[in-house]
Structure formats: structure tokens, C-alpha cells
Design a protein around this motif. Sequence first.
Motif, PDB file in Angstrom:
ATOM      1  N   ILE A 120     160.484  82.902  36.550  1.00 28.54           N
ATOM      2  CA  ILE A 120     161.842  82.614  36.083  1.00 28.54           C
ATOM      3  C   ILE A 120     162.365  83.757  35.218  1.00 28.54           C
ATOM      4  O   ILE A 120     163.514  84.207  35.362  1.00 28.54           O
ATOM      5  CB  ILE A 120     161.868  81.284  35.311  1.00 28.54           C
ATOM      6  CG1 ILE A 120     161.559  80.122  36.253  1.00 28.54           C
ATOM      7  CG2 ILE A 120     163.222  81.073  34.633  1.00 28.54           C
ATOM      8  CD1 ILE A 120     161.453  78.783  35.540  1.00 28.54           C
ATOM      9  N   MET A 121     161.536  84.254  34.303  1.00 22.65           N
ATOM     10  CA  MET A 121     161.970  85.319  33.404  1.00 22.65           C
ATOM     11  C   MET A 121     162.276  86.608  34.174  1.00 22.65           C
ATOM     12  O   MET A 121     163.286  87.276  33.908  1.00 22.65           O
ATOM     13  CB  MET A 121     160.895  85.572  32.352  1.00 22.65           C
ATOM     14  CG  MET A 121     160.685  84.406  31.403  1.00 22.65           C
ATOM     15  SD  MET A 121     159.285  84.668  30.287  1.00 22.65           S
ATOM     16  CE  MET A 121     159.875  86.067  29.365  1.00 22.65           C
ATOM     17  N   ILE A 122     161.425  86.952  35.121  1.00 25.41           N
ATOM     18  CA  ILE A 122     161.652  88.171  35.897  1.00 25.41           C
ATOM     19  C   ILE A 122     162.901  88.041  36.748  1.00 25.41           C
ATOM     20  O   ILE A 122     163.647  89.007  36.955  1.00 25.41           O
ATOM     21  CB  ILE A 122     160.410  88.473  36.758  1.00 25.41           C
ATOM     22  CG1 ILE A 122     159.235  88.864  35.859  1.00 25.41           C
ATOM     23  CG2 ILE A 122     160.690  89.579  37.768  1.00 25.41           C
ATOM     24  CD1 ILE A 122     157.923  89.015  36.597  1.00 25.41           C
ATOM     25  N   HIS A 123     163.178  86.820  37.242  1.00 26.56           N
ATOM     26  CA  HIS A 123     164.368  86.609  38.064  1.00 26.56           C
ATOM     27  C   HIS A 123     165.646  86.696  37.230  1.00 26.56           C
ATOM     28  O   HIS A 123     166.638  87.286  37.673  1.00 26.56           O
ATOM     29  CB  HIS A 123     164.273  85.244  38.752  1.00 26.56           C
ATOM     30  CG  HIS A 123     165.472  84.907  39.574  1.00 26.56           C
ATOM     31  ND1 HIS A 123     165.769  85.556  40.761  1.00 26.56           N
ATOM     32  CD2 HIS A 123     166.458  83.981  39.393  1.00 26.56           C
ATOM     33  CE1 HIS A 123     166.885  85.048  41.266  1.00 26.56           C
ATOM     34  NE2 HIS A 123     167.320  84.111  40.454  1.00 26.56           N
ATOM     35  N   ARG A 124     165.647  86.138  36.034  1.00 34.23           N
ATOM     36  CA  ARG A 124     166.859  86.108  35.200  1.00 34.23           C
ATOM     37  C   ARG A 124     167.042  87.379  34.375  1.00 34.23           C
ATOM     38  O   ARG A 124     168.155  87.695  33.971  1.00 34.23           O
ATOM     39  CB  ARG A 124     166.827  84.895  34.283  1.00 34.23           C
ATOM     40  CG  ARG A 124     166.865  83.574  35.031  1.00 34.23           C
ATOM     41  CD  ARG A 124     167.054  82.414  34.082  1.00 34.23           C
ATOM     42  NE  ARG A 124     166.990  81.126  34.774  1.00 34.23           N
ATOM     43  CZ  ARG A 124     167.099  79.951  34.171  1.00 34.23           C
ATOM     44  NH1 ARG A 124     167.300  79.905  32.859  1.00 34.23           N
ATOM     45  NH2 ARG A 124     167.013  78.831  34.865  1.00 34.23           N
ATOM     46  N   PHE A 125     165.950  88.078  34.099  1.00 30.47           N
ATOM     47  CA  PHE A 125     166.021  89.321  33.333  1.00 30.47           C
ATOM     48  C   PHE A 125     165.361  90.412  34.163  1.00 30.47           C
ATOM     49  O   PHE A 125     164.160  90.681  34.005  1.00 30.47           O
ATOM     50  CB  PHE A 125     165.326  89.159  31.978  1.00 30.47           C
ATOM     51  CG  PHE A 125     165.951  88.122  31.080  1.00 30.47           C
ATOM     52  CD1 PHE A 125     166.918  88.476  30.154  1.00 30.47           C
ATOM     53  CD2 PHE A 125     165.585  86.786  31.178  1.00 30.47           C
ATOM     54  CE1 PHE A 125     167.494  87.529  29.335  1.00 30.47           C
ATOM     55  CE2 PHE A 125     166.157  85.824  30.363  1.00 30.47           C
ATOM     56  CZ  PHE A 125     167.126  86.204  29.438  1.00 30.47           C
ATOM     57  N   PRO A 126     166.119  91.060  35.048  1.00 34.80           N
ATOM     58  CA  PRO A 126     165.509  92.014  35.991  1.00 34.80           C
ATOM     59  C   PRO A 126     164.808  93.180  35.320  1.00 34.80           C
ATOM     60  O   PRO A 126     163.929  93.791  35.924  1.00 34.80           O
ATOM     61  CB  PRO A 126     166.715  92.488  36.826  1.00 34.80           C
ATOM     62  CG  PRO A 126     167.769  91.441  36.635  1.00 34.80           C
ATOM     63  CD  PRO A 126     167.564  90.908  35.264  1.00 34.80           C
ATOM     64  N   GLU A 127     165.206  93.521  34.096  1.00 32.17           N
ATOM     65  CA  GLU A 127     164.562  94.662  33.454  1.00 32.17           C
ATOM     66  C   GLU A 127     163.134  94.355  33.024  1.00 32.17           C
ATOM     67  O   GLU A 127     162.352  95.278  32.757  1.00 32.17           O
ATOM     68  CB  GLU A 127     165.374  95.117  32.228  1.00 32.17           C
ATOM     69  CG  GLU A 127     165.371  94.163  31.051  1.00 32.17           C
ATOM     70  CD  GLU A 127     166.511  93.155  31.103  1.00 32.17           C
ATOM     71  OE1 GLU A 127     166.954  92.717  30.033  1.00 32.17           O
ATOM     72  OE2 GLU A 127     166.943  92.812  32.220  1.00 32.17           O
ATOM     73  N   ILE A 128     162.761  93.077  32.942  1.00 26.44           N
ATOM     74  CA  ILE A 128     161.398  92.713  32.552  1.00 26.44           C
ATOM     75  C   ILE A 128     160.486  92.811  33.773  1.00 26.44           C
ATOM     76  O   ILE A 128     160.650  92.092  34.746  1.00 26.44           O
ATOM     77  CB  ILE A 128     161.353  91.294  31.953  1.00 26.44           C
ATOM     78  CG1 ILE A 128     162.163  91.250  30.658  1.00 26.44           C
ATOM     79  CG2 ILE A 128     159.918  90.875  31.690  1.00 26.44           C
ATOM     80  CD1 ILE A 128     162.175  89.889  30.006  1.00 26.44           C
ATOM     81  N   LYS A 129     159.528  93.696  33.696  1.00 27.65           N
ATOM     82  CA  LYS A 129     158.577  93.886  34.790  1.00 27.65           C
ATOM     83  C   LYS A 129     157.166  93.452  34.415  1.00 27.65           C
ATOM     84  O   LYS A 129     156.324  93.239  35.284  1.00 27.65           O
ATOM     85  CB  LYS A 129     158.552  95.351  35.221  1.00 27.65           C
ATOM     86  CG  LYS A 129     159.887  95.880  35.739  1.00 27.65           C
ATOM     87  CD  LYS A 129     160.327  95.142  37.000  1.00 27.65           C
ATOM     88  CE  LYS A 129     161.554  95.788  37.632  1.00 27.65           C
ATOM     89  NZ  LYS A 129     162.747  95.685  36.777  1.00 27.65           N
ATOM     90  N   TYR A 130     156.877  93.331  33.125  1.00 21.42           N
ATOM     91  CA  TYR A 130     155.546  92.938  32.665  1.00 21.42           C
ATOM     92  C   TYR A 130     155.704  91.790  31.669  1.00 21.42           C
ATOM     93  O   TYR A 130     156.433  91.911  30.684  1.00 21.42           O
ATOM     94  CB  TYR A 130     154.830  94.108  31.989  1.00 21.42           C
ATOM     95  CG  TYR A 130     154.748  95.348  32.851  1.00 21.42           C
ATOM     96  CD1 TYR A 130     153.803  95.463  33.864  1.00 21.42           C
ATOM     97  CD2 TYR A 130     155.635  96.410  32.665  1.00 21.42           C
ATOM     98  CE1 TYR A 130     153.738  96.589  34.654  1.00 21.42           C
ATOM     99  CE2 TYR A 130     155.575  97.537  33.453  1.00 21.42           C
ATOM    100  CZ  TYR A 130     154.626  97.625  34.445  1.00 21.42           C
ATOM    101  OH  TYR A 130     154.559  98.741  35.230  1.00 21.42           O
ATOM    102  N   VAL A 131     155.033  90.673  31.939  1.00 16.29           N
ATOM    103  CA  VAL A 131     155.121  89.482  31.096  1.00 16.29           C
ATOM    104  C   VAL A 131     153.714  89.071  30.690  1.00 16.29           C
ATOM    105  O   VAL A 131     152.832  88.905  31.542  1.00 16.29           O
ATOM    106  CB  VAL A 131     155.829  88.326  31.828  1.00 16.29           C
ATOM    107  CG1 VAL A 131     155.914  87.101  30.919  1.00 16.29           C
ATOM    108  CG2 VAL A 131     157.225  88.744  32.277  1.00 16.29           C
TER     109      VAL A 131
END
Length: 553
Positions: A537-548
Motif C-alpha cells: 500500500i505504501m509503495i503504491h501511494r508513495f511512489p518515491e518509497i522503494k525500501y520499507v
Amino acid sequence: MRMRMGMRISAPRAIGRPPRVRALGAHVGGVVRPLLELSRRTACSNASPPMAAALSLPAWDAFYKAWRSSAMFSVESLRPELRMQPHPEEDARRELLQRTLSEFGLRGNPARWYTLRADQMREQFCLRQEDLRALEAVSMLKPDPRANGASIRIYPSTMAMSRALEVWGSREAVELERKRRRETKSRRRARVGAGGGRSFMILRPTERSAAVGHRAVTTALLANATITMAKLAAFLATGSGTVLAETLHSLGDTTNQGLVAFGVWRSSRLADADHPYGYVAEQYVWSLVSAVGLMFVGCGVSVSHGVLALMQPEPLGDTASLWGAIGVIGLAGALEAVSFRVALEEVTREANKTGSTLFDYIKHGSDPVNVGVLLEDGVAVLGAGVATGCLALCVLTGSPVYDALGSIAIGISLGGVSLALISKNRRLLLGRSMSLSRVAALRRLLEDEPSVRQVHDIKTVTVGPGISRFKAEVHFDSTQLALAYLDEGSNQEQLVESYKRAAEADDYSFEVQRLFLATCSLQGMLIAGEIDRLEAIMIHRFPEIKYVDIEPF
């Protein structure tokens, strides 16, 4: 010999059960179901929104079968009293796992149960896809955080090791095959490098089809190279300090764009063991070098030349040469405007990806290439206008003072842009956090999930242009996760039946303990699956996040 990996749970036997066991088996369904309903009514009374589809774990029966086929070996080694009753299938499974233990002996608990992806099994144990089909009965599906809505299949580690022994015969054979494959891969890479393919590889990114800033920096490089040659010819014809300042400006821009283009190529290399997050920060390094060069070459030389021209004025060329220089400067300004427009389109597109305004992206964004090209082209267009006006005043008044003032003005503008770019790249190299508004939005996203109770210690850092890393400690609500799993399919009914069978078994006490251990293992996988879901969900809504990195609190 190929043996079946899964274990068949035999039907409960009715002979020889004491009365209290029969009574327990008769009442377990009437006890467990009301408790489940009570828990569900209590959770729903908190008025929390329904959970989204979470973990794609298999049904309870399939999970329990996979757990008994692999994790029970670890349980039996720690609690011998929980050893299952003799059975040919169980004996064969235990013998194979014992051989696996002796071949792949691990530190600590040698039969610790963890899961592997198919690609990890192919790499570590040299198994092919057809070799993995025999393990599908004990495999499970989990959501893929990198592909929204997709799933990946995972396998118990002990089953993977056992399958590798069946295919290769021994651990030594597996290691020899793994070494052979690594050497083959190394030889292929060496042939590519020795066969003339290296120059071709330099011209293309190895990870992305078009790195961030590739289009803007290529356009600026070609435009500045053309402009530099035209301005140099105009300076040789006029000897104008303003034209010299513009020539040095364009020469500096051409050199700087070449450095930035080199950084863009370097940043697109694949991640390796020494740089697990890749080389994207190379753009910051070479953009910083470019900005420093612009400061000393563009600003320093232009200002010093203008000051010397004021102190020791020299006559300019003839009027025709000056008008020719004005024409060259005007043409150069038009080409710079084209490059500026391309850079503006790229910056606007990247800003829209992150949901930022154009000004905020220029000031706080993580893209040094597009922003650097935009600012340099902007000051180039401004400098062309200043140079044209100063040369026109020189023609009209015959005084070289305006030419010197124009050189100083252009140098000061270059110094301002270079200072801004140096400051921006310095902050990015130090590892700047995401903006406060984005961090607050990430916190709200997590806290709005029914499975999350609290979020602690959020940290974000910019890894590269358009690439950020997110870390947080999350306190999960295990009750919500368990209820969501029970609501899927027939998990509730299957779980109740498992406890009924355990109560009706001769060794019901040990069977209930096995069920409890399996349930605890399931709870850990539910949390792991929920982490994967939140990552997706986070990667989909915040495209700049590549590592969680989400750590259970």
C-alpha cells in the motif's frame, strides 16, 4: 526415491477413548464457536472500519499440514514427548529430515522453520521449477509488496533442503553445482566485456530504461555544445568581455552537463553486495562537482574579467562585429530556451509524481539533475538577455563600460545558481528526510489501518533521486489479524474441526499442544503478511518509497 512431502492427518479413532475425552470432544465445538462470536462482536463494537484483504495464507487445514510436515521435526527435537505416534509416512518423513539435518546442519536449532521464495531456492539449492512442483502441497502464498495485487509462493526451508538432497544426492553436490553456475555467470560477463560490448553498455542504463534526468541533461548537453562553438567564434571576432563571459558560461555548462551525464550513467548501475541500495547517489556527487565547477569557471572568470575591464577599459570591435555577436547571442538564447523548456517539462512531470508543487520540488525535491539543468538554463536565458542588452548599449554609446558591467552581472548570476546547487546536493548527500507533510501522511496511512494500534520511531531518508527509504516500529493488533484470517473461506470451521479431532485423539493433551504451537506460528505469519500488505500500500501511494522496513513493536 521420490516420497510425498506432506503428511496425511488420519481419521480419529473411536476405540478405547475414556469418557472424559468423548465429553471434551462433544463440547469443544460448543465452547470454541461462542468464544469466536464473542470476540468478533467485541472487536466490531469498537467501530473500526473493516480490514482490507490482508494475507493470502492457505486455509487452516493446508497450513497445519505444511507445518506438521516441516516444523514438527524441530518441535520433536526440543520436546520429545510431543513426538507423533509411529506411522510409516511419519517415519519416512523423519528419516529424510534427519538426513537433511546431518547434511545441512544449521547453527542453534538445526531444524528451525523458515520460508524461502522460489528464486531463493533456485539460487541456494540449484532447484529447477519442475523440482519445486513436488513441494506445492506444503507451499503457501503471500502478497508481493512490489506488485500490487500479486502473490508469491513460499516454501518451508526444511522441505527445500530435503528436496535438494533428493535431486542432487548430497550437500557437496549442491555446492559444486552452485559453484559451477557462479563460474559460468562470471565467464559470460567477462565475454561481454572482452567482446566489445562494454562501450554499448556504457550508453544505456543497466537497471532502468531511462534514468531520472536523462532526457533533460542530453538536450542541454547538445544545445550547450552548439552554443559554445557559436559564442567562441563571436568572441574571436569582437574581443567583447560580455561575449567572453557568455562563452565561458556555455563552456562551463557543456562541461558540467557532461559530468552530470556521466553521473546519470553511473547511477543506473545495478545494486551489488557493496552497495545494496544501488548507485543512485552518484548523481548527487557529480552534480556537486558540476556546481563547484560552475562557481569557479563560470562565476570566477566572468566577474574577474569584468572587473579588469572596468579598471582597464579597452575598445571593442567594429560595429558590424558587435551586431553579429548580438545575433549569435540571440540565437544562443533561443537554443537555451528550448533546453529550458525540456527541463521544465521534466521537473513538472517529476513533481506531479510526488504530489508536490513546482516550487516545492525545486527547493525540497531529491532530483539534482533536472533541477540543475532547469536553473542553469534559466540563468543562461537571463544571461543571453543581459549580454544582448549590454552589447546593444555599447553599440549605441560607444562605451565599453556596459560590456564590463554585463560580464559582472552574468558572473554574479552564475555564482548564485552554483551556490544554490551546492547547498542542495550537500543536503542530499547527507541523507535528508522526506518532507514533514509526506511523513505525516505516511503516519496517518498506517494509523488508519485496523490492524495497527500505534506507530513509533518513524524515520525516512532520501537514498537517491525519486528514491526514499522508510522505517517504523508498528504495534499490531493480533486480534484483528486473527479475526480477518478466520473470516476468510472456511478457516473457522476447519480450526474448530482440528480442535475436535485433537480432543478425540488418544494423545489429546499432546495434540492440543501441537495445535497451540501451530497457531502461534500462524500468528507470526499473519503479522509478516500484514507487513507485506502495508508495504504494498505504501509503495503504491508513495511512489518515491522503494525500501520499507516495518518492525513489529
